[in-house]
Write an enzyme that holds these catalytic residues in place. Structure first.
Site, PDB file in Angstrom:
ATOM      1  CB  ALA A 183      -0.967  -0.008   1.174  1.00 52.96           C
TER       2      ALA A 183
ATOM      3  NE  ARG B  33      -1.450  10.367  -9.771  1.00 54.37           N
ATOM      4  CZ  ARG B  33      -1.577   9.269  -9.020  1.00 54.37           C
ATOM      5  NH1 ARG B  33      -1.544   8.079  -9.576  1.00 54.37           N
ATOM      6  NH2 ARG B  33      -1.722   9.368  -7.718  1.00 54.37           N
TER       7      ARG B  33
ATOM      8  CD  GLU C 100       6.897  -6.840  -2.178  1.00 54.93           C
ATOM      9  OE1 GLU C 100       6.772  -5.729  -1.623  1.00 54.93           O
ATOM     10  OE2 GLU C 100       6.757  -7.937  -1.585  1.00 54.93           O
TER      11      GLU C 100
ATOM     12  CB  CYS D 164      -8.437  -4.779   4.109  1.00 57.95           C
ATOM     13  SG  CYS D 164      -7.173  -3.642   4.678  1.00 57.95           S
TER      14      CYS D 164
ATOM     15  CG  ASN E 136      -3.587   3.541   0.314  1.00 57.80           C
ATOM     16  OD1 ASN E 136      -3.376   3.302  -0.866  1.00 57.80           O
ATOM     17  ND2 ASN E 136      -4.007   2.609   1.142  1.00 57.80           N
TER      18      ASN E 136
ATOM     19  CE  LYS F  52     -30.948  -2.784  23.121  1.00 55.60           C
ATOM     20  NZ  LYS F  52     -31.532  -3.917  23.865  1.00 55.60           N
TER      21      LYS F  52
ATOM     22  CD1 TRP G 225     -34.328  13.625  20.255  1.00 54.71           C
ATOM     23  CD2 TRP G 225     -32.434  14.792  20.218  1.00 54.71           C
ATOM     24  NE1 TRP G 225     -34.609  14.895  20.683  1.00 54.71           N
ATOM     25  CE2 TRP G 225     -33.465  15.636  20.683  1.00 54.71           C
ATOM     26  CE3 TRP G 225     -31.142  15.318  20.118  1.00 54.71           C
ATOM     27  CZ2 TRP G 225     -33.247  16.971  21.036  1.00 54.71           C
ATOM     28  CZ3 TRP G 225     -30.933  16.650  20.471  1.00 54.71           C
ATOM     29  CH2 TRP G 225     -31.970  17.468  20.925  1.00 54.71           C
TER      30      TRP G 225
END
Lengths: 446, 446
Positions: free
Chosen positions: B10, B21, B32, B42, B303, B359, B432
């Site tokens: 990443a 770029r 690597e 992930c 990233n 809750k 709420w």
């Protein structure tokens, strides 16, 4: 001390309940002209969608609970007609025809808003409905029960119109929507509103924008909505072109009016008259992004306003910081959300808006069952501030909008927002959340 | 100018792509050690859940795209072994056995993290797996294909452990989870972690916390995980007790270590050595709430770090403001999310935490198909600041957490947060919002 409240809906009953909780020995009187108090008005379209649910199901708390458990003097069928600020009294007429007059130490005007009816022939024909009060919901349900409705026409294309469109569709009714102005949801970025239109049309809804409605008239099998170049038929016509604040009683008492005929209030919800407050759909508010007054009648602000007035009346002066114009609604399988300013609103408010629209995904790369998600974002070229965002998607739009909403409250720049640590897991979004992608793209334009 | 990057995941590939770029004539070399670059790590548990998907499906961009389209010198099978800061070189060994040495003007260490293996007998037996790299995912998939696995034991109960539990369950495998420390998700408020435990158990998962694991051994039909008072059997054992940063190469080069053995970096991702940056799971970060260093290895930060380093290398010095510790994961039908500090972490950081657990519901009063939603919230009694939040629910928890996350970035007080204009419509929450209810309740304790 007498705390008098005109109106027993969201703002009024919130204020009454909280005042009694704050100060049990306070005399709290609520004058409500209808027989209904404390119901979920926003839930009506969803209730109407289901023929097996009773409309009374939406009542959150029964009148006798307010009276017996909370000690509130709740007077239904009491229509307040006149406020006399000099005498600190409110008078009116009860449902039994008798007159009443109450004095107050503090008064809250929480009279809400009423649906606007266009001035065209036929708006009062049987089968022509509006929806704002529980009783209006009750009438629509009764009408649907009593008549075989196969087609309906909705005049208007706002939140309520769209929610009712889905509700009627769920009951197997074919719906046509019509309005004079061109463009569905004109405040939306065009790609996004295009997605909403497609969702409506793919569900068989007729979307007829840009048609001036001339009249409603009786037809053979129901009603006809006539435009110069279009005639729509249905057994039911719903008028949902917006609401207007019920502020007449305040204006008549010499209280200063605000934006869009709402009652002008300061951050503590105080009107121009001493000891008179206004809250809920009848009152205006400050828009945090512009710093200017706005009028956006929504439920959360009404509840919050009621609480704030109750606290102030009970000696703890409370000011509301204002709103940022967050709203969300469901259109069939779409979640549609917005917060802050559109590009046009930003320009009008003196900003130099830059705008971006991006299309992303609701889930990570290759994660099953993901769906497109569209984000529009507006920033100010001068200050760098984030000004607003809009989102549409099948999942993940409704709650995501709260992140930019909070950012607007704290005057975050687009750059700062783009660096925020938003949640990521493959079932819930891409690594770069759609909001971050939008912010990153927007930065390039600023 | 040579920009050299160690690690093609990443952070590394984000940096490489962005640098090219930014500045197409820059020489960008990536070393690597494996054969895989740019994949959604992930996404592995979700891919493993589906026998019909190939693991290669997770590759976001093929190596040849980086090489041919982007002009990045991407060298897979190249294991970097030594950094010589004085010479500005990196040397190591390639997969073909040959040695290599590269000089750099700027170096990025993006070596990631590796799974921790407990020091117990049997961790290297066949059928004992870990999951961090794509190749490890590949091995798990191959194992599941080659062997009829009916039962599995997962050692550990963190994010990866829980996601893999669900993945194996989806493949019809009965899962037992075991760990030495008592309490599932010890950082969670107990009611909330109880909800997660119930979700696991109601799906037939065995949750055995508080069991010291003594050894893994071969059993008749697979493997045995032996604890003093418990023996669990399965054909597959997954070790998922956490990861540790791959920082050895940096430490050997005399670069200052940071928290949890990660490489210490400043806001511009610079290490203690000139022209050497570190980003991704191998580097530490600033926690915005505490202002202190933290080490939370997650994808977004990796990233973002890669991008920031690329921008700095290309002459636009970029600093990251830090993280607030936002994380979300799915446990069967539950969404589990957190941001900011727990009450214990807040106390440790010198705050005077007040905490609340509420809750609420995921939809409005009486709206069909609503589900409970639990919110825990922490604030600081001294400053009034919001410090953290946790949520669990079947819907509406994953994206809601982003609102308090943004609030943490801007150091909002609980009072300010409680006044934020969050979205409301009946299908998406109560008037709420559960977050506002939590904030309102928390205010009473502060």
């Amino acid at each position: 001390m007498n705390f008098l409240i005109i109106g027993g809906d969201a703002a009024g009953m919130s204020a009454a309940s909280r005042a009694k909780r704050n100060q049990p020995d306070l005399n709290v009187t609520v004058l409500e002209k209808t027989t209904d108090v404390s119901y979920s008005a926003c839930g009506m379209p969803y209730n109407i969608a289901d023929p097996d649910r009773e409309i009374e199901d939406l009542v959150v708390r029964q009148a006798q609970v307010f009276r017996e458990k909370q000690g509130i003097r709740l007077l239904t069928g009491h229509c307040a007609e006149k406020i006399r600020p000099a005498d600190q009294t409110v008078s009116g007429t009860a449902a039994d025809g008798s007159d009443f007059s109450f004095s107050y130490d503090h008064l809250l005007i929480a009279t809400g808003a009423s649906p606007i009816k266009p001035e065209i022939p036929g708006v009062d024909l049987p089968g022509v409905m509006v929806l704002k009060t529980l009783d209006e919901g009750r009438k629509i349900k009764a009408f649907l029960k009593a008549h075989p409705v196969r087609k309906a026409v909705i005049i208007g294309m706002g939140y309520i119109a769209l929610e009712m469109c889905e509700a009627l569709h769920e009951r197997g009714i074919r719906v046509d929507m019509v309005k004079p102005r061109p463009r569905l949801l004109p405040w939306m970025e065009e790609t996004l509103s295009g997605v909403v239109r497609e969702e409506l049309e793919s569900n068989g809804v007729g979307v007829h924008d840009g048609h001036v409605i001339e009249r409603i008239e009786q037809a053979e099998a129901g009603l006809k909505v006539a435009c110069p170049d279009l005639t729509l038929e249905g057994e039911l016509v719903l008028i949902a072109i917006g609401v207007t604040p019920n502020s007449r009683i305040a204006a008549d008492a010499g209280i200063t009016p605000g934006l869009s005929d709402a009652i002008a209030v300061n951050k503590a919800l105080q009107t121009s008259a001493p000891n008179i407050f206004a809250a809920g759909d009848c009152a205006d508010a400050v828009h945090v992004v512009t710093g200017e007054k706005t009028w956006i009648p929504l439920a959360l602000r009404a509840n919050r306003g009621g609480w704030a007035v109750a606290d102030t009346v009970c000696g703890k002066k409370t000011e509301l910081p204002g709103i940022v114009g967050t709203a969300v609604f469901k259109v069939f399988d779409l979640q549609v959300a917005r917060t802050g300013l559109t590009s046009a609103e930003a320009e009008k408010a003196g900003f130099e808006p830059a705008e971006v629209m991006i299309k992303s995904r609701s889930r990570a790369h290759r994660h099953p069952n993901g769906a497109p998600i569209w984000v529009q974002m507006v920033g100010d070229r001068k200050s760098g501030r984030l000004l607003g965002a809009q989102m549409v998607g099948r999942e993940g739009a409704a709650h995501r909008i709260n992140a930019p909403a909070v950012a607007l409250h704290t005057r975050m720049t687009v750059d700062q927002f783009s660096q925020s640590d938003l949640a990521y897991a493959p079932p819930f979004g891409p690594t770069w959340d759609p909001l971050l992608t939008a912010a990153n793209q927007l930065l390039k334009k600023m």
